[in-house]
Design a protein around this motif. Structure first.
Motif, PDB file in Angstrom:
ATOM      1  N   LEU A 185      -0.485  16.208  -0.359  1.00  0.00           N
ATOM      2  CA  LEU A 185      -0.213  15.894   1.045  1.00  0.00           C
ATOM      3  C   LEU A 185      -1.266  14.933   1.597  1.00  0.00           C
ATOM      4  O   LEU A 185      -0.936  14.003   2.346  1.00  0.00           O
ATOM      5  N   LYS A 186      -2.516  15.169   1.239  1.00  0.00           N
ATOM      6  CA  LYS A 186      -3.595  14.289   1.696  1.00  0.00           C
ATOM      7  C   LYS A 186      -3.401  12.873   1.162  1.00  0.00           C
ATOM      8  O   LYS A 186      -3.536  11.887   1.914  1.00  0.00           O
ATOM      9  N   LEU A 187      -3.062  12.753  -0.142  1.00  0.00           N
ATOM     10  CA  LEU A 187      -2.847  11.437  -0.733  1.00  0.00           C
ATOM     11  C   LEU A 187      -1.640  10.749  -0.112  1.00  0.00           C
ATOM     12  O   LEU A 187      -1.651   9.540   0.108  1.00  0.00           O
ATOM     13  N   ASP A 188      -0.604  11.502   0.197  1.00  0.00           N
ATOM     14  CA  ASP A 188       0.598  10.950   0.811  1.00  0.00           C
ATOM     15  C   ASP A 188       0.266  10.258   2.133  1.00  0.00           C
ATOM     16  O   ASP A 188       0.751   9.152   2.422  1.00  0.00           O
ATOM     17  N   ILE A 189      -0.586  10.875   2.927  1.00  0.00           N
ATOM     18  CA  ILE A 189      -1.013  10.287   4.208  1.00  0.00           C
ATOM     19  C   ILE A 189      -1.820   9.010   3.972  1.00  0.00           C
ATOM     20  O   ILE A 189      -1.632   7.994   4.651  1.00  0.00           O
ATOM     21  N   ILE A 190      -2.711   9.060   2.972  1.00  0.00           N
ATOM     22  CA  ILE A 190      -3.555   7.900   2.654  1.00  0.00           C
ATOM     23  C   ILE A 190      -2.695   6.713   2.195  1.00  0.00           C
ATOM     24  O   ILE A 190      -2.899   5.571   2.627  1.00  0.00           O
ATOM     25  N   ILE A 191      -1.706   6.994   1.323  1.00  0.00           N
ATOM     26  CA  ILE A 191      -0.847   5.923   0.805  1.00  0.00           C
ATOM     27  C   ILE A 191      -0.007   5.312   1.919  1.00  0.00           C
ATOM     28  O   ILE A 191       0.159   4.085   1.995  1.00  0.00           O
ATOM     29  N   ASP A 192       0.528   6.162   2.809  1.00  0.00           N
ATOM     30  CA  ASP A 192       1.301   5.646   3.947  1.00  0.00           C
ATOM     31  C   ASP A 192       0.454   4.698   4.791  1.00  0.00           C
ATOM     32  O   ASP A 192       0.922   3.628   5.213  1.00  0.00           O
ATOM     33  N   LYS A 193      -0.788   5.091   5.028  1.00  0.00           N
ATOM     34  CA  LYS A 193      -1.689   4.260   5.833  1.00  0.00           C
ATOM     35  C   LYS A 193      -1.990   2.942   5.130  1.00  0.00           C
ATOM     36  O   LYS A 193      -1.980   1.873   5.756  1.00  0.00           O
TER      37      LYS A 193
ATOM     38  N   HIS B 197       2.204  -5.135 -13.262  1.00  0.00           N
ATOM     39  CA  HIS B 197       1.915  -4.095 -12.289  1.00  0.00           C
ATOM     40  C   HIS B 197       1.401  -2.868 -13.040  1.00  0.00           C
ATOM     41  O   HIS B 197       1.399  -2.838 -14.274  1.00  0.00           O
ATOM     42  N   THR B 198       0.930  -1.876 -12.318  1.00  0.00           N
ATOM     43  CA  THR B 198       0.276  -0.743 -12.972  1.00  0.00           C
ATOM     44  C   THR B 198       0.996   0.572 -12.701  1.00  0.00           C
ATOM     45  O   THR B 198       1.726   0.709 -11.726  1.00  0.00           O
ATOM     46  N   LYS B 199       0.747   1.525 -13.584  1.00  0.00           N
ATOM     47  CA  LYS B 199       1.303   2.878 -13.468  1.00  0.00           C
ATOM     48  C   LYS B 199       0.157   3.870 -13.644  1.00  0.00           C
ATOM     49  O   LYS B 199      -0.640   3.762 -14.557  1.00  0.00           O
ATOM     50  N   THR B 200       0.095   4.857 -12.739  1.00  0.00           N
ATOM     51  CA  THR B 200      -0.934   5.892 -12.795  1.00  0.00           C
ATOM     52  C   THR B 200      -0.280   7.264 -12.726  1.00  0.00           C
ATOM     53  O   THR B 200       0.614   7.492 -11.912  1.00  0.00           O
ATOM     54  N   THR B 201      -0.718   8.162 -13.600  1.00  0.00           N
ATOM     55  CA  THR B 201      -0.257   9.538 -13.578  1.00  0.00           C
ATOM     56  C   THR B 201      -1.246  10.378 -12.777  1.00  0.00           C
ATOM     57  O   THR B 201      -2.438  10.424 -13.109  1.00  0.00           O
ATOM     58  N   LEU B 202      -0.763  11.002 -11.719  1.00  0.00           N
ATOM     59  CA  LEU B 202      -1.627  11.789 -10.841  1.00  0.00           C
ATOM     60  C   LEU B 202      -1.874  13.177 -11.419  1.00  0.00           C
ATOM     61  O   LEU B 202      -0.937  13.917 -11.705  1.00  0.00           O
ATOM     62  N   THR B 203      -3.128  13.518 -11.580  1.00  0.00           N
ATOM     63  CA  THR B 203      -3.520  14.835 -12.066  1.00  0.00           C
ATOM     64  C   THR B 203      -4.667  15.357 -11.207  1.00  0.00           C
ATOM     65  O   THR B 203      -5.228  14.622 -10.382  1.00  0.00           O
ATOM     66  N   ALA B 204      -5.032  16.607 -11.429  1.00  0.00           N
ATOM     67  CA  ALA B 204      -6.162  17.184 -10.705  1.00  0.00           C
ATOM     68  C   ALA B 204      -7.464  16.472 -11.042  1.00  0.00           C
ATOM     69  O   ALA B 204      -8.428  16.524 -10.269  1.00  0.00           O
ATOM     70  N   LEU B 205      -7.491  15.770 -12.181  1.00  0.00           N
ATOM     71  CA  LEU B 205      -8.716  15.126 -12.641  1.00  0.00           C
ATOM     72  C   LEU B 205      -8.938  13.738 -12.043  1.00  0.00           C
ATOM     73  O   LEU B 205     -10.042  13.199 -12.125  1.00  0.00           O
TER      74      LEU B 205
ATOM     75  N   ILE C 154      -6.900  12.570  -8.923  1.00  0.00           N
ATOM     76  CA  ILE C 154      -6.226  12.346  -7.639  1.00  0.00           C
ATOM     77  C   ILE C 154      -7.200  11.957  -6.527  1.00  0.00           C
ATOM     78  O   ILE C 154      -6.873  11.133  -5.666  1.00  0.00           O
ATOM     79  N   SER C 155      -8.418  12.493  -6.555  1.00  0.00           N
ATOM     80  CA  SER C 155      -9.388  12.140  -5.510  1.00  0.00           C
ATOM     81  C   SER C 155      -9.926  10.718  -5.685  1.00  0.00           C
ATOM     82  O   SER C 155     -10.485  10.132  -4.754  1.00  0.00           O
ATOM     83  N   ASP C 156      -9.736  10.152  -6.867  1.00  0.00           N
ATOM     84  CA  ASP C 156     -10.227   8.802  -7.168  1.00  0.00           C
ATOM     85  C   ASP C 156      -9.195   7.723  -6.862  1.00  0.00           C
ATOM     86  O   ASP C 156      -9.507   6.534  -6.923  1.00  0.00           O
ATOM     87  N   ILE C 157      -7.968   8.113  -6.529  1.00  0.00           N
ATOM     88  CA  ILE C 157      -6.875   7.149  -6.380  1.00  0.00           C
ATOM     89  C   ILE C 157      -7.161   6.071  -5.331  1.00  0.00           C
ATOM     90  O   ILE C 157      -6.925   4.885  -5.590  1.00  0.00           O
ATOM     91  N   PRO C 158      -7.674   6.399  -4.132  1.00  0.00           N
ATOM     92  CA  PRO C 158      -7.961   5.325  -3.166  1.00  0.00           C
ATOM     93  C   PRO C 158      -8.937   4.275  -3.722  1.00  0.00           C
ATOM     94  O   PRO C 158      -8.727   3.066  -3.510  1.00  0.00           O
ATOM     95  N   ALA C 159      -9.963   4.719  -4.432  1.00  0.00           N
ATOM     96  CA  ALA C 159     -10.926   3.779  -5.021  1.00  0.00           C
ATOM     97  C   ALA C 159     -10.255   2.937  -6.098  1.00  0.00           C
ATOM     98  O   ALA C 159     -10.522   1.727  -6.219  1.00  0.00           O
ATOM     99  N   MET C 160      -9.375   3.547  -6.889  1.00  0.00           N
ATOM    100  CA  MET C 160      -8.674   2.810  -7.937  1.00  0.00           C
ATOM    101  C   MET C 160      -7.739   1.765  -7.338  1.00  0.00           C
ATOM    102  O   MET C 160      -7.648   0.635  -7.832  1.00  0.00           O
ATOM    103  N   ILE C 161      -7.042   2.129  -6.273  1.00  0.00           N
ATOM    104  CA  ILE C 161      -6.140   1.176  -5.605  1.00  0.00           C
ATOM    105  C   ILE C 161      -6.918  -0.031  -5.100  1.00  0.00           C
ATOM    106  O   ILE C 161      -6.497  -1.182  -5.277  1.00  0.00           O
TER     107      ILE C 161
ATOM    108  N   ASN D 152      -5.665   4.993 -15.203  1.00  0.00           N
ATOM    109  CA  ASN D 152      -5.738   6.311 -14.578  1.00  0.00           C
ATOM    110  C   ASN D 152      -7.085   6.636 -13.952  1.00  0.00           C
ATOM    111  O   ASN D 152      -7.476   7.805 -13.855  1.00  0.00           O
ATOM    112  N   GLY D 153      -7.779   5.603 -13.506  1.00  0.00           N
ATOM    113  CA  GLY D 153      -9.038   5.824 -12.805  1.00  0.00           C
ATOM    114  C   GLY D 153      -9.711   4.520 -12.456  1.00  0.00           C
ATOM    115  O   GLY D 153      -9.397   3.473 -13.023  1.00  0.00           O
ATOM    116  N   SER D 154     -10.643   4.591 -11.515  1.00  0.00           N
ATOM    117  CA  SER D 154     -11.360   3.388 -11.088  1.00  0.00           C
ATOM    118  C   SER D 154     -12.565   3.097 -11.967  1.00  0.00           C
ATOM    119  O   SER D 154     -13.184   2.044 -11.849  1.00  0.00           O
ATOM    120  N   LYS D 155     -12.892   4.027 -12.864  1.00  0.00           N
ATOM    121  CA  LYS D 155     -14.016   3.856 -13.773  1.00  0.00           C
ATOM    122  C   LYS D 155     -13.742   4.605 -15.062  1.00  0.00           C
ATOM    123  O   LYS D 155     -12.874   5.485 -15.124  1.00  0.00           O
TER     124      LYS D 155
END
Length: 227
Positions: free
Chosen positions: A200-208, A146-154, A156-163, A113-116
């Motif tokens: 919505l922001k993450l949805d655009i990032i994941i699509d890209k 494979h991995t599973k991540t639960t998206l939370t307010a704590l 969600i901004s780190d998800i691109p780095a974690m991916i 659930n995080g990159s660090k």
């Protein structure tokens, strides 16, 4: 094609867990008296086998807290039922992974659930280093991880780095699921809830990322808010 048997069943057979994730759907923990009996296991196994289920996902809270998990996997595999094990990864080591493979396990899902550690451990408790070690060990073995991540307010901004981190480790499939207000997550939902703008922001990032598909990794994003 008409399929006359169940394609997939999810079996949550323990409320025990060695962690206390703040988003847990079941409010699991170490101090639980809810133990599945051998008789109950035998009954459910017979139901799954007689029902000719094609695949069983073994989950819980933490399935590896239940000593009979190895017998369950072995019995299902001997009856030609595919098995996927979901785990937080902290109890995995070389011996456990080898034992799971010996029982016939081919697929495993590990929670991260995080990159660090500062982000992951705030949600799950001290676990990041053990999770990374578990992922690394699985990728070296004859088992699909494979991995599973639960998206939370704590986190969600780190998800691109974690991916990016997971891709660099060699993970080919990453599941992202918005936190659901159930169990302990219901109690903590006021500070776990993600905003519509962030989703919505993450949805655009994941699509890209999926379009670019730089390392042939598949990213699946599930959000009940957006859907």
């Amino acid at each position: 094609m008409i399929i006359e048997t169940p394609i997939e069943a999810t079996w949550s057979f323990t409320k025990q867990c060695n962690l206390s994730c703040c988003f847990c759907l079941i409010d699991a923990g170490k101090k639980t008296n809810t133990m599945i009996t051998s008789e109950e296991i035998e009954f459910i196994l017979s139901e799954l086998i007689d029902g000719r289920v094609l695949k069983v996902i073994l989950t819980g809270c933490e399935p590896l807290c239940e000593p009979q998990v190895f017998k369950i996997i072995e019995t299902l595999r001997k009856n030609n039922i595919a098995v996927e094990l979901t785990t937080n990864g902290t109890l995995l080591n070389n011996d456990i992974i080898d034992r799971l493979i010996f029982c016939g396990l081919k697929e495993i899902q590990i929670s991260i659930n995080g990159s660090k550690s500062e982000i992951n451990d705030r949600l799950m408790g001290a676990s990041f280093e053990r999770i990374i070690n578990a992922i690394t060990l699985c990728l070296k073995k004859d088992i699909s991880a494979h991995t599973k991540t639960t998206l939370t307010a704590l986190n969600i901004s780190d998800i691109p780095a974690m991916i990016t981190m997971l891709k660099n480790l060699g993970i080919k499939k990453i599941d992202l699921d918005e936190v659901i207000p159930m169990g302990r997550a219901f109690t903590n939902y006021p500070f776990l809830k993600t905003s519509l703008k962030e989703l919505l922001k993450l949805d655009i990032i994941i699509d890209k990322m999926n379009i670019e598909n730089r390392n042939n990794a598949e990213i699946e994003f599930s959000s009940f808010t957006l859907s």
